[in-house]
Write an enzyme that holds these catalytic residues in place. Structure first.
Site, short mmCIF file in Angstrom:
data_model
loop_
_atom_site.label_atom_id
_atom_site.label_comp_id
_atom_site.label_asym_id
_atom_site.label_seq_id
_atom_site.Cartn_x
_atom_site.Cartn_y
_atom_site.Cartn_z
N HIS A 1 0.83 -1.21 0.00
CA HIS A 1 0.00 0.00 0.00
C HIS A 1 0.87 1.26 0.00
O HIS A 1 2.01 1.27 0.47
CB HIS A 1 -0.94 0.02 1.21
N ARG B 1 -6.14 1.00 3.95
CA ARG B 1 -4.99 1.52 3.23
C ARG B 1 -4.60 0.59 2.08
O ARG B 1 -4.13 1.05 1.03
CB ARG B 1 -3.81 1.76 4.17
N GLU C 1 -1.57 -6.64 7.53
CA GLU C 1 -0.21 -6.39 8.02
C GLU C 1 0.07 -7.29 9.22
O GLU C 1 -0.86 -7.77 9.89
CB GLU C 1 -0.07 -4.92 8.40
N HIS D 1 0.38 -5.43 2.48
CA HIS D 1 1.21 -4.70 3.45
C HIS D 1 2.66 -5.20 3.41
O HIS D 1 2.94 -6.29 2.92
CB HIS D 1 0.63 -4.87 4.84
#
Length: 228
Positions: A9, A60, A87, A182
């Site tokens: 991202h 995100r 993430e 991520h």
């Protein structure tokens, strides 16, 4: 020959603020939006046509995927959102400023928490206000599955089933797949794809908003890896 594209991202608001983010659902910064759009323009320039898209359940990454696909006129393709691409969970470090944490615990300890393969961060308890157990997007998960903190090893263990059950079969079928996720979930996936050692994975960086493109043969051996 199938292609897999990985995009970390774009810069998030907490990347900009130098905070540990993990599973906290923060938005893209203005720069992050532009990075995501530039990734899409690069993909369009290279003429890659996708069949499937995957992302995490954090905005995100979701927004990065959407901005990139919009720029390359492929916003319509089938999309899957899954917690398995989240993430790495930074446990009790989430929300803390990285510099201030290093001043408190020492640079070496923070580096170990951030980069080691199998050392866990300080864990959140299930009763902590910030526990993901209180977030309804994880309500359908076995509570024992929801982490209080993860290292890269644990992150890899949750990513592998998604690879084996969904992504690899599509690539074997000759389909092109894009994943917007991520830094650590993509590092984990790259480790598995490239068979990177536990020691060497500490040095792998995933640049924000930069597409990484793998070409595979019909047995999922990596033929090439490029960065756009």
């Amino acid at each position: 020959m199938a292609k897999l594209v990985l995009i970390r991202h774009g810069q998030s608001e907490w990347n900009l603020a130098n905070k540990f983010t993990g599973w906290i659902d923060v938005d893209l910064s203005e720069k992050g939006v532009e990075q995501a759009k530039e990734a899409g323009k690069a993909l369009k320039e290279h003429g890659i046509e996708f069949d499937y898209a995957y992302t995490s359940v954090l905005k995100r990454a979701i927004k990065t995927l959407h901005y990139a696909l919009e720029e390359c006129d492929q916003l319509w393709i089938p999309e899957t959102k899954t917690w398995r691409l989240n993430e790495r969970h930074y446990g009790a470090l989430q929300g803390l400023n990285k510099k201030a944490t290093a001043e408190k615990y020492g640079d070496e300890q923070v580096h170990i928490w951030r980069r080691s393969y199998d050392v866990l961060p300080p864990l959140l308890k299930a009763t902590d206000e910030g526990s993901a157990l209180h977030d309804r997007r994880y309500a359908n998960l076995d509570p024992r599955t929801v982490p209080g903190g993860e290292n890269l090893k644990v992150t890899l263990e949750r990513v592998i089933p998604l690879w084996q059950d969904e992504i690899a079969p599509k690539l074997l079928d000759g389909k092109n797949v894009i994943i917007a996720a991520h830094g650590n979930s993509l590092r984990a996936l790259s480790k598995y794809i490239e068979n990177i050692s536990d020691e060497d994975i500490m040095n792998l960086e995933m640049a924000t908003g930069q597409p990484v493109v793998y070409d595979f043969d019909d047995k999922l051996n990596v033929l090439s890896k490029e960065k756009y």
